[in-house]
Design a protein around this motif. Structure first.
Motif, short mmCIF file in Angstrom:
data_model
loop_
_atom_site.label_atom_id
_atom_site.label_comp_id
_atom_site.label_asym_id
_atom_site.label_seq_id
_atom_site.Cartn_x
_atom_site.Cartn_y
_atom_site.Cartn_z
N SER A 63 18.06 26.24 -20.06
CA SER A 63 17.50 27.20 -19.13
C SER A 63 17.98 26.95 -17.71
N ASP A 64 18.58 27.96 -17.13
CA ASP A 64 18.85 27.96 -15.70
C ASP A 64 17.80 28.83 -15.01
N SER A 65 17.45 29.94 -15.64
CA SER A 65 16.40 30.81 -15.13
C SER A 65 15.75 31.46 -16.34
N GLY A 66 14.70 30.82 -16.83
CA GLY A 66 14.11 31.25 -18.09
C GLY A 66 14.87 30.64 -19.25
N LYS A 68 17.52 30.91 -21.35
CA LYS A 68 18.74 31.70 -21.45
C LYS A 68 19.87 30.90 -22.09
N ILE A 69 20.53 31.52 -23.07
CA ILE A 69 21.66 30.90 -23.76
C ILE A 69 22.82 31.89 -23.80
N SER A 70 24.02 31.39 -23.54
CA SER A 70 25.23 32.20 -23.56
C SER A 70 26.05 31.83 -24.79
N ILE A 71 26.40 32.83 -25.60
CA ILE A 71 27.09 32.59 -26.87
C ILE A 71 28.38 33.40 -26.92
N LEU A 72 29.45 32.75 -27.40
CA LEU A 72 30.72 33.41 -27.68
C LEU A 72 30.95 33.41 -29.17
N GLU A 73 31.24 34.57 -29.74
CA GLU A 73 31.60 34.64 -31.15
C GLU A 73 33.08 34.97 -31.29
N ILE A 74 33.78 34.14 -32.04
CA ILE A 74 35.19 34.35 -32.34
C ILE A 74 35.27 35.01 -33.71
N GLY A 75 35.47 36.33 -33.70
CA GLY A 75 35.48 37.11 -34.93
C GLY A 75 34.20 37.89 -35.09
N GLU A 88 16.75 36.35 -34.01
CA GLU A 88 16.28 35.01 -33.68
C GLU A 88 15.88 34.90 -32.22
N ALA A 89 16.57 35.60 -31.34
CA ALA A 89 16.23 35.58 -29.92
C ALA A 89 14.80 36.06 -29.70
N GLU A 90 14.41 37.09 -30.43
CA GLU A 90 13.06 37.62 -30.30
C GLU A 90 12.03 36.63 -30.86
N LYS A 91 12.35 36.00 -31.99
CA LYS A 91 11.43 35.03 -32.59
C LYS A 91 11.22 33.81 -31.69
N LEU A 92 12.31 33.35 -31.04
CA LEU A 92 12.28 32.12 -30.26
C LEU A 92 12.01 32.36 -28.78
N ASN A 93 11.86 33.61 -28.39
CA ASN A 93 11.66 33.96 -26.98
C ASN A 93 12.81 33.45 -26.13
N LEU A 94 14.03 33.69 -26.62
CA LEU A 94 15.24 33.32 -25.90
C LEU A 94 15.87 34.56 -25.29
N ASN A 95 16.47 34.42 -24.14
CA ASN A 95 17.28 35.48 -23.56
C ASN A 95 18.74 35.12 -23.79
N ILE A 96 19.40 35.89 -24.63
CA ILE A 96 20.76 35.55 -25.06
C ILE A 96 21.77 36.54 -24.49
N ASP A 97 22.80 35.98 -23.85
CA ASP A 97 23.98 36.75 -23.44
C ASP A 97 25.07 36.46 -24.48
N TYR A 98 25.50 37.49 -25.17
CA TYR A 98 26.38 37.32 -26.33
C TYR A 98 27.70 38.05 -26.08
N GLN A 142 22.25 46.06 -23.19
CA GLN A 142 20.98 45.45 -23.60
C GLN A 142 20.58 46.04 -24.94
N LEU A 143 20.36 45.19 -25.93
CA LEU A 143 19.87 45.61 -27.24
C LEU A 143 18.59 44.85 -27.52
N GLY A 144 17.50 45.52 -27.68
CA GLY A 144 16.24 44.84 -27.85
C GLY A 144 15.78 44.22 -26.54
N SER A 145 14.75 43.41 -26.62
CA SER A 145 14.14 42.87 -25.40
C SER A 145 14.76 41.56 -24.93
N HIS A 146 15.51 40.86 -25.81
CA HIS A 146 15.98 39.51 -25.48
C HIS A 146 17.48 39.32 -25.64
#
Length: 237
Positions: A63-66, A68-75, A88-98, A142-146
Motif C-alpha cells: 500500500s502506498d495509498s490504500g 493498491k497493487i499493480s499487476i502486469l500480465e504477459i499474454g 479477487e480484488a473485490e473479495k480482498l478489498n484490494l485496488n488493482i491497476d492491471y 475502471q471495471l467494477g469497484s476495485h
C-alpha cells in the motif's frame, strides 16, 4: 492458424491451436491453473508476504495509498487471469491497476464461446467479462469497484516499463512453440519492470527458463504445479 474451443478437465473452456498442439490454458483445467499459478502463488502470496504499510489495517497488503497493487500480465489472451483477479480484488478489498499485454488479441466471437462466468458460478457478471474485451486498447478503464485495466496491443519485446509493477503474471505460450518469449532479454525487461520486492509467477518450470531468469538477477523457486504439471516457478526481485 486453425483455432477451436475445447473443454478442459475442470469443465472450463479454452482455445486450442491444433497446428502447434498448444492451448491458451492447461487442458487439465483452465480455471484451476489460473487460480493455482497466478492467484494462489502470485496475488495471495504477495498479499501475505509483504509487511503491512503504516496506513493499512490488513496484514500483508502492499500500500502506498490504500490497498493498491499493480499487476502486469504477459499474454492477456482470453482475459481469464484478469477476470479472476478482478473478482479477487473485490473479495480482498484490494485496488488493482492491471496492465494486460497481448500481441494477437482474441476475437470477440471466440470470447463469447468461453464459459468462464458460468463455471465460476457468477453468470450475473458475464456482461462484465464481455465488457473487459470490448473496452478500447491503450487506455485505462475502471471495471467494477476495485479494478482498473489497460490492455496494451504490442509484442512483449516492446515492453519498456521500469520499477512499476508489484506482480507479473507471465502467461505466454510455452517455450516449445515460442522459445523467443522465454529468453534472457525478455526476462531482463520483466526484472526492470518490477519494483523491489516484486514477484513474477509462471506455469513454466523448464531448466532453461529458470536459468534465464536467474541470469538477469531473479531469485527463483520451484513450487508444486497445477493439475497435470509437477512444478511451476516463482521469481522475486
Amino acid at each position: 492458424m486453425k483455432r477451436k474451443i475445447i473443454k478442459t478437465a475442470d469443465g472450463s473452456t479454452t482455445i486450442h491451436l491444433p497446428d502447434w498442439d498448444e492451448s491458451y490454458h492447461s487442458k487439465h483445467g483452465a480455471i484451476q491453473e489460473a487460480y493455482h499459478v497466478f492467484i494462489k502463488h502470485g496475488l495471495h502470496h504477495l498479499c501475505h508476504s509483504v509487511p503491512k504499510a503504516p496506513d493499512s489495517h490488513r496484514d500483508g497488503i502492499i500500500s502506498d495509498s490504500g490497498n493498491k497493487i499493480s499487476i502486469l500480465e504477459i499474454g492477456f489472451g482470453t482475459g481469464l487471469n484478469a477476470f479472476i483477479t478482478l473478482l479477487e480484488a473485490e473479495k480482498l478489498n484490494l485496488n488493482i491497476d492491471y496492465v494486460g499485454v497481448e500481441g494477437y488479441p482474441v476475437a470477440l466471437d471466440e470470447i463469447r464461446l468461453l464459459n468462464y462466468p458460468s463455471e465460476l458460478n457468477i453468470e450475473d457478471r458475464s456482461t462484465l467479462f464481455e465488457e473487459m474485451h470490448q473496452i478500447s486498447w491503450e487506455s485505462q478503464h475502471q471495471l467494477g469497484s476495485h479494478f482498473k485495466i489497460e490492455k496494451q496491443h504490442k509484442m512483449f519485446d516492446a515492453i519498456a516499463d521500469f520499477d512499476k509493477f508489484h506482480l507479473i503474471y507471465f502467461d505466454a505460450f510455452g517455450a516449445r512453440v515460442q522459445p523467443e518469449l522465454w529468453t534472457e532479454s525478455i526476462f531482463k525487461k520483466m526484472y526492470d519492470a518490477l519494483q523491489k520486492g516484486g514477484v513474477l509467477v509462471t506455469y513454466a518450470a523448464k531448466g532453461s527458463v529458470r536459468r534465464a531468469m536467474q541470469s538477469v538477477g531473479f531469485q527463483v523457486e520451484k513450487l508444486p504445479g497445477p493439475p497435470g504439471k509437477r512444478e511451476m516457478l516463482r521469481s522475486g526481485k
